[in-house]
Each structure stands twice: as C-alpha cells, then as structure tokens.
Design a protein around this motif. Sequence first.
Motif, mmCIF file in Angstrom:
data_model
loop_
_atom_site.group_PDB
_atom_site.id
_atom_site.type_symbol
_atom_site.label_atom_id
_atom_site.label_comp_id
_atom_site.label_asym_id
_atom_site.label_seq_id
_atom_site.Cartn_x
_atom_site.Cartn_y
_atom_site.Cartn_z
ATOM 1 N N ARG A 6 0.833 -1.212 0.000
ATOM 2 C CA ARG A 6 0.000 0.000 0.000
ATOM 3 C C ARG A 6 0.866 1.261 0.000
ATOM 4 O O ARG A 6 0.599 2.209 -0.737
ATOM 5 C CB ARG A 6 -0.945 -0.008 1.204
ATOM 6 C CG ARG A 6 -1.988 1.083 1.147
ATOM 7 C CD ARG A 6 -3.025 0.927 2.240
ATOM 8 N NE ARG A 6 -3.683 -0.356 2.216
ATOM 9 C CZ ARG A 6 -4.672 -0.696 1.407
ATOM 10 N NH1 ARG A 6 -5.100 0.159 0.522
ATOM 11 N NH2 ARG A 6 -5.241 -1.874 1.482
ATOM 12 N N THR A 9 2.317 1.767 -3.477
ATOM 13 C CA THR A 9 1.343 2.263 -4.444
ATOM 14 C C THR A 9 1.023 3.735 -4.221
ATOM 15 O O THR A 9 0.839 4.482 -5.176
ATOM 16 C CB THR A 9 0.038 1.445 -4.415
ATOM 17 O OG1 THR A 9 -0.565 1.557 -3.132
ATOM 18 C CG2 THR A 9 0.296 -0.005 -4.765
ATOM 19 N N GLU A 10 0.977 4.155 -2.966
ATOM 20 C CA GLU A 10 0.704 5.563 -2.676
ATOM 21 C C GLU A 10 1.798 6.470 -3.222
ATOM 22 O O GLU A 10 1.526 7.573 -3.659
ATOM 23 C CB GLU A 10 0.551 5.768 -1.166
ATOM 24 C CG GLU A 10 -0.729 5.190 -0.612
ATOM 25 C CD GLU A 10 -0.785 5.215 0.905
ATOM 26 O OE1 GLU A 10 0.171 5.717 1.553
ATOM 27 O OE2 GLU A 10 -1.789 4.714 1.454
ATOM 28 N N TRP A 13 2.352 4.989 -7.724
ATOM 29 C CA TRP A 13 1.290 4.829 -8.726
ATOM 30 C C TRP A 13 0.616 6.149 -8.960
ATOM 31 O O TRP A 13 0.405 6.896 -8.013
ATOM 32 C CB TRP A 13 0.262 3.818 -8.265
ATOM 33 C CG TRP A 13 0.596 2.406 -8.586
ATOM 34 C CD1 TRP A 13 1.676 1.929 -9.257
ATOM 35 C CD2 TRP A 13 -0.168 1.261 -8.217
ATOM 36 N NE1 TRP A 13 1.623 0.565 -9.333
ATOM 37 C CE2 TRP A 13 0.499 0.130 -8.710
ATOM 38 C CE3 TRP A 13 -1.352 1.076 -7.538
ATOM 39 C CZ2 TRP A 13 0.006 -1.155 -8.532
ATOM 40 C CZ3 TRP A 13 -1.836 -0.191 -7.359
ATOM 41 C CH2 TRP A 13 -1.157 -1.302 -7.856
ATOM 42 N N THR A 18 4.979 -2.625 -10.882
ATOM 43 C CA THR A 18 4.075 -3.763 -10.966
ATOM 44 C C THR A 18 4.222 -4.571 -9.687
ATOM 45 O O THR A 18 5.335 -4.939 -9.320
ATOM 46 C CB THR A 18 4.399 -4.659 -12.179
ATOM 47 O OG1 THR A 18 4.286 -3.873 -13.368
ATOM 48 C CG2 THR A 18 3.460 -5.853 -12.261
ATOM 49 N N LEU A 19 3.123 -4.796 -9.005
ATOM 50 C CA LEU A 19 3.143 -5.597 -7.782
ATOM 51 C C LEU A 19 2.607 -6.986 -8.083
ATOM 52 O O LEU A 19 1.621 -7.135 -8.809
ATOM 53 C CB LEU A 19 2.261 -4.961 -6.708
ATOM 54 C CG LEU A 19 2.707 -3.611 -6.166
ATOM 55 C CD1 LEU A 19 1.662 -3.065 -5.204
ATOM 56 C CD2 LEU A 19 4.043 -3.738 -5.463
ATOM 57 N N ARG A 41 -0.902 -3.402 -11.910
ATOM 58 C CA ARG A 41 -0.162 -2.217 -12.310
ATOM 59 C C ARG A 41 -1.130 -1.094 -12.647
ATOM 60 O O ARG A 41 -2.204 -1.334 -13.181
ATOM 61 C CB ARG A 41 0.691 -2.534 -13.529
ATOM 62 C CG ARG A 41 1.562 -1.398 -13.967
ATOM 63 C CD ARG A 41 2.452 -1.824 -15.109
ATOM 64 N NE ARG A 41 3.509 -0.836 -15.261
ATOM 65 C CZ ARG A 41 4.667 -1.089 -15.785
ATOM 66 N NH1 ARG A 41 4.945 -2.302 -16.216
ATOM 67 N NH2 ARG A 41 5.568 -0.157 -15.886
#
Length: 75
Positions: A6, A9-10, A13, A18-19, A41
């Motif tokens: 998380r 991504t914050e 993204w 890519t997770l 992604r």
Amino acid sequence: MPATARLLTERLWPGPLTLVLRRGPRGPLEATGGLKTAAVRVPDNPVALVLLSAFGRRYRRFVRQVLRLGQPHDS
C-alpha cells in the motif's frame, strides 16, 4: 493488500511499478489464470488511465477472458 505494498502504491502509482500480490479469498481464480498470485499495475499513461477508468468492471472481465484464452504466465 499488505501495508508495504500500500505504501509503495501511494508513492509510485501511477507509474512503472508492478506488484505481484497473492489472490485474496474473494479474488476469482479466473482473474489470476488459476494461479495464487496476480500482477497489478497502474500505468502512468493518460490513454491507459482513461481506458481503465472508462471500462472499470468490464475491463476486469475482459482480462479474465484473455487469461482463459492463453496459458498462465510463469511469473
């Protein structure tokens, strides 16, 4: 989603991150091609972001259909 994912991504993204995440209990097997993980992604491309926003659920259904057509990826 794990706390570390998380945070990534914050900060990253949309962008080239890519997770690979474990499929949750509510995640359909069809969405992962029968695998226990899925690559996720959010691209930093205005056209791709508009398409993702416009199609929403229909896009996820399309991805599941594509996965059914081919073999699951090794990664």
